[in-house]
Scaffold this motif. Sequence first.
Motif, PDB file in Angstrom:
ATOM      1  N   LYS A  54       0.797  -1.216   0.000  1.00 33.01           N
ATOM      2  CA  LYS A  54       0.000   0.000   0.000  1.00 33.01           C
ATOM      3  C   LYS A  54       0.841   1.283   0.000  1.00 33.01           C
ATOM      4  O   LYS A  54       0.728   2.113   0.905  1.00 33.01           O
ATOM      5  CB  LYS A  54      -0.930  -0.001   1.227  1.00 33.01           C
ATOM      6  CG  LYS A  54      -2.186  -0.835   1.058  1.00 33.01           C
ATOM      7  CD  LYS A  54      -3.102  -0.207   0.010  1.00 33.01           C
ATOM      8  CE  LYS A  54      -4.397  -0.949  -0.108  1.00 33.01           C
ATOM      9  NZ  LYS A  54      -4.249  -2.310  -0.616  1.00 33.01           N
ATOM     10  N   PRO A  55       1.712   1.461  -0.975  1.00 31.66           N
ATOM     11  CA  PRO A  55       2.435   2.739  -1.063  1.00 31.66           C
ATOM     12  C   PRO A  55       1.452   3.871  -1.362  1.00 31.66           C
ATOM     13  O   PRO A  55       0.308   3.628  -1.771  1.00 31.66           O
ATOM     14  CB  PRO A  55       3.397   2.509  -2.238  1.00 31.66           C
ATOM     15  CG  PRO A  55       2.738   1.461  -3.065  1.00 31.66           C
ATOM     16  CD  PRO A  55       2.014   0.565  -2.098  1.00 31.66           C
ATOM     17  N   GLU A  56       1.885   5.109  -1.173  1.00 29.61           N
ATOM     18  CA  GLU A  56       0.996   6.256  -1.385  1.00 29.61           C
ATOM     19  C   GLU A  56       0.479   6.311  -2.821  1.00 29.61           C
ATOM     20  O   GLU A  56      -0.616   6.803  -3.078  1.00 29.61           O
ATOM     21  CB  GLU A  56       1.736   7.555  -1.047  1.00 29.61           C
ATOM     22  CG  GLU A  56       2.029   7.715   0.442  1.00 29.61           C
ATOM     23  CD  GLU A  56       2.672   9.056   0.743  1.00 29.61           C
ATOM     24  OE1 GLU A  56       2.804   9.878  -0.199  1.00 29.61           O
ATOM     25  OE2 GLU A  56       3.035   9.282   1.907  1.00 29.61           O
ATOM     26  N   ASN A  57       1.274   5.830  -3.746  1.00 31.85           N
ATOM     27  CA  ASN A  57       0.888   5.877  -5.167  1.00 31.85           C
ATOM     28  C   ASN A  57       0.345   4.531  -5.641  1.00 31.85           C
ATOM     29  O   ASN A  57       0.505   4.171  -6.807  1.00 31.85           O
ATOM     30  CB  ASN A  57       2.082   6.277  -6.025  1.00 31.85           C
ATOM     31  CG  ASN A  57       3.211   5.252  -5.962  1.00 31.85           C
ATOM     32  OD1 ASN A  57       3.321   4.497  -4.996  1.00 31.85           O
ATOM     33  ND2 ASN A  57       4.045   5.223  -6.992  1.00 31.85           N
ATOM     34  N   SER A  58      -0.319   3.780  -4.764  1.00 32.14           N
ATOM     35  CA  SER A  58      -0.752   2.425  -5.119  1.00 32.14           C
ATOM     36  C   SER A  58      -1.700   2.421  -6.315  1.00 32.14           C
ATOM     37  O   SER A  58      -1.594   1.555  -7.187  1.00 32.14           O
ATOM     38  CB  SER A  58      -1.412   1.736  -3.919  1.00 32.14           C
ATOM     39  OG  SER A  58      -2.570   2.440  -3.508  1.00 32.14           O
ATOM     40  N   LEU A  59      -2.616   3.389  -6.377  1.00 32.90           N
ATOM     41  CA  LEU A  59      -3.537   3.413  -7.520  1.00 32.90           C
ATOM     42  C   LEU A  59      -2.822   3.845  -8.802  1.00 32.90           C
ATOM     43  O   LEU A  59      -3.183   3.395  -9.893  1.00 32.90           O
ATOM     44  CB  LEU A  59      -4.717   4.334  -7.219  1.00 32.90           C
ATOM     45  CG  LEU A  59      -5.703   3.799  -6.170  1.00 32.90           C
ATOM     46  CD1 LEU A  59      -6.831   4.803  -5.936  1.00 32.90           C
ATOM     47  CD2 LEU A  59      -6.277   2.460  -6.583  1.00 32.90           C
ATOM     48  N   THR A  60      -1.812   4.669  -8.657  1.00 32.80           N
ATOM     49  CA  THR A  60      -0.996   5.017  -9.825  1.00 32.80           C
ATOM     50  C   THR A  60      -0.293   3.773 -10.353  1.00 32.80           C
ATOM     51  O   THR A  60      -0.179   3.570 -11.573  1.00 32.80           O
ATOM     52  CB  THR A  60       0.038   6.090  -9.456  1.00 32.80           C
ATOM     53  OG1 THR A  60      -0.637   7.257  -8.969  1.00 32.80           O
ATOM     54  CG2 THR A  60       0.889   6.465 -10.675  1.00 32.80           C
ATOM     55  N   LEU A  61       0.164   2.922  -9.439  1.00 32.76           N
ATOM     56  CA  LEU A  61       0.789   1.664  -9.847  1.00 32.76           C
ATOM     57  C   LEU A  61      -0.200   0.780 -10.597  1.00 32.76           C
ATOM     58  O   LEU A  61       0.177   0.087 -11.553  1.00 32.76           O
ATOM     59  CB  LEU A  61       1.330   0.925  -8.623  1.00 32.76           C
ATOM     60  CG  LEU A  61       2.561   1.537  -7.948  1.00 32.76           C
ATOM     61  CD1 LEU A  61       2.910   0.767  -6.683  1.00 32.76           C
ATOM     62  CD2 LEU A  61       3.752   1.547  -8.906  1.00 32.76           C
ATOM     63  N   ILE A  62      -1.454   0.790 -10.165  1.00 30.52           N
ATOM     64  CA  ILE A  62      -2.492   0.030 -10.882  1.00 30.52           C
ATOM     65  C   ILE A  62      -2.579   0.516 -12.329  1.00 30.52           C
ATOM     66  O   ILE A  62      -2.693  -0.274 -13.272  1.00 30.52           O
ATOM     67  CB  ILE A  62      -3.857   0.176 -10.189  1.00 30.52           C
ATOM     68  CG1 ILE A  62      -3.836  -0.453  -8.787  1.00 30.52           C
ATOM     69  CG2 ILE A  62      -4.965  -0.452 -11.037  1.00 30.52           C
ATOM     70  CD1 ILE A  62      -3.615  -1.930  -8.787  1.00 30.52           C
ATOM     71  N   GLY A  63      -2.509   1.834 -12.503  1.00 28.20           N
ATOM     72  CA  GLY A  63      -2.543   2.398 -13.851  1.00 28.20           C
ATOM     73  C   GLY A  63      -1.368   1.945 -14.700  1.00 28.20           C
ATOM     74  O   GLY A  63      -1.538   1.593 -15.878  1.00 28.20           O
TER      75      GLY A  63
END
Length: 211
Positions: A54-63
């Motif tokens: 759960k890094p701060e940019n987790s949804l960015t990683l999904i992208g």
Amino acid sequence: MNYRDFLQKAIYRIINPLIKGMIKVGITPNIITTIGFLLNIVAAGIFVYAAAYKPENSLTLIGWGGFIILFAGLFDMMDGRLARMGNMSSTFGALWDSTLDRYSELFTLFGIAIYFLLDGWIGSGVVTFLAMVGSVMVSYVRARAEGIGIECKVGFMQRPERVVATSIGAIFCGIYANLWVLSVPMMLIAVLANITAFWRVWHCYKQLKGR
């Protein structure tokens, strides 16, 4: 000409020069197939990493994972085109391609399901599991049908559509930082892929009854 044939021909015009270059340097379709598979493994790894840590940019990683899936889909088109243009088609190559396609899809959907479940989106995780089931069964019914001499390509949620839905959903999930943007494509795949699987069973039933 349906939309899939039109898009396929348009993409072929773009990648044909690249395919000719691959033929010249001795790249084989099986190498391209394997690279596409490894890219999907990387995407699945990104999803699991984002879910577990759960890094701060987790949804960015999904992208980014979605972008990799879309890029890997290009390799899925290139291997078949390379086999035909380079006269390198083989029975094992077809088996290798089909096998890694199934693995690729299951790994990427598994990664997405893990993200949903660890983020508390239990319903979306279950839906993604149903999407995995439908994806496998669409291919399985076709394989069994062809094994008994029936052409079975009916349905509207085949692998290209599933790859596009998954990748675009993940990409826009990263852009808008909203898991609903990814959850909706999973719902579509879960419903339409399973409908397609039973549609193919019904198609085979009618063909066999006609005999």
